[in-house]
Design a protein around this motif. Structure first.
Motif, short mmCIF file in Angstrom:
data_model
loop_
_atom_site.label_atom_id
_atom_site.label_comp_id
_atom_site.label_asym_id
_atom_site.label_seq_id
_atom_site.Cartn_x
_atom_site.Cartn_y
_atom_site.Cartn_z
N SER A 186 -1.17 6.59 1.56
CA SER A 186 -2.58 6.90 1.80
C SER A 186 -3.41 5.66 2.06
O SER A 186 -4.59 5.76 2.38
CB SER A 186 -3.16 7.66 0.58
OG SER A 186 -3.32 6.77 -0.52
N LYS A 201 -3.80 3.19 -0.31
CA LYS A 201 -4.23 2.62 -1.59
C LYS A 201 -3.37 1.39 -1.90
O LYS A 201 -2.14 1.44 -1.84
CB LYS A 201 -4.08 3.64 -2.71
CG LYS A 201 -4.46 3.09 -4.07
CD LYS A 201 -4.24 4.12 -5.16
CE LYS A 201 -4.53 3.53 -6.53
NZ LYS A 201 -4.17 4.46 -7.60
N GLN A 205 0.84 -1.20 0.00
CA GLN A 205 0.00 0.00 0.00
C GLN A 205 0.87 1.24 0.00
O GLN A 205 1.97 1.23 0.56
CB GLN A 205 -0.89 0.02 1.24
CG GLN A 205 -1.89 -1.11 1.28
CD GLN A 205 -2.57 -1.18 2.63
OE1 GLN A 205 -2.07 -1.82 3.54
NE2 GLN A 205 -3.70 -0.51 2.74
N ASP A 206 0.37 2.31 -0.61
CA ASP A 206 1.09 3.58 -0.54
C ASP A 206 0.76 4.26 0.79
O ASP A 206 0.02 3.73 1.61
CB ASP A 206 0.79 4.47 -1.76
CG ASP A 206 -0.64 4.99 -1.83
OD1 ASP A 206 -1.40 4.90 -0.82
OD2 ASP A 206 -1.02 5.50 -2.90
#
Length: 172
Positions: free
Chosen positions: A49, A51, A46-47
């Motif tokens: 944020s 996502k 995941q990044d």
């Protein structure tokens, strides 16, 4: 007012858990016992944020002789990319472990206490045609003899850039 908010923010940032928080928990996590034999893992990246960027499966085989081990990892990502990493691990005294691999720029070093293991290392990660040196703060939590959850926070220049989450279980 601003100094108070800054002070409170710094206090909250320093309130993270430490490996010693898990000293009186069980079952006891021993890296050399869990990562011995065949395992399979399912995970995602995941990044910052949250996502989801990638999903993957990892087939693993670990072998130990005394306090030295080798863990072979074969990754298959949802986009078809494959990757192989071979860890060379060493068990030290008092729950300490260390490890190296070809793409590990700074060796992993950490410690197990109770059902948890925390170690940190720097990994060379390809990002948009470049190689980034990402720092990993890697936590493993043993659920039972055959399963664990692994969460690793990735950072660069002291800033959180993402997270990797894995479900790992022993085969057979």
């Amino acid at each position: 007012m601003r100094p108070l908010l800054l002070g409170l923010s710094l206090l909250l940032m320093s309130c993270g858990s430490t490996i010693d928080d898990y000293g009186n928990t069980g079952p006891a996590f021993e890296l050399d016992r869990f990562f011995n034999g065949e395992l399979v893992a399912y995970g995602l990246v995941q990044d910052r944020s949250g996502k989801v960027l990638r999903r993957f499966r990892v087939d693993m085989v670990g072998r130990w002789k005394g306090n030295k081990g080798v863990l072979e990892e074969d990754f298959r990502y949802d986009d078809g990319e494959t990757q192989r990493r071979v860890w060379y691990l060493e068990k030290g005294p008092d729950g300490h472990y260390s490890g190296t691999a070809a793409d590990v720029l700074e060796p992993a070093a950490g410690r197990a206490r109770g059902f948890a293991l925390n170690w940190r290392y720097t990994l060379a990660v390809p990002v948009d045609g470049e190689i980034w040196a990402l720092h990993f703060n890697d936590w493993m939590y043993l659920l039972d003899e055959d399963r664990l959850i692994n969460r690793a926070e990735m950072s660069k220049w002291g800033f959180r850039v993402g997270e990797v989450t894995l479900w790992i279980e022993r085969k057979g």
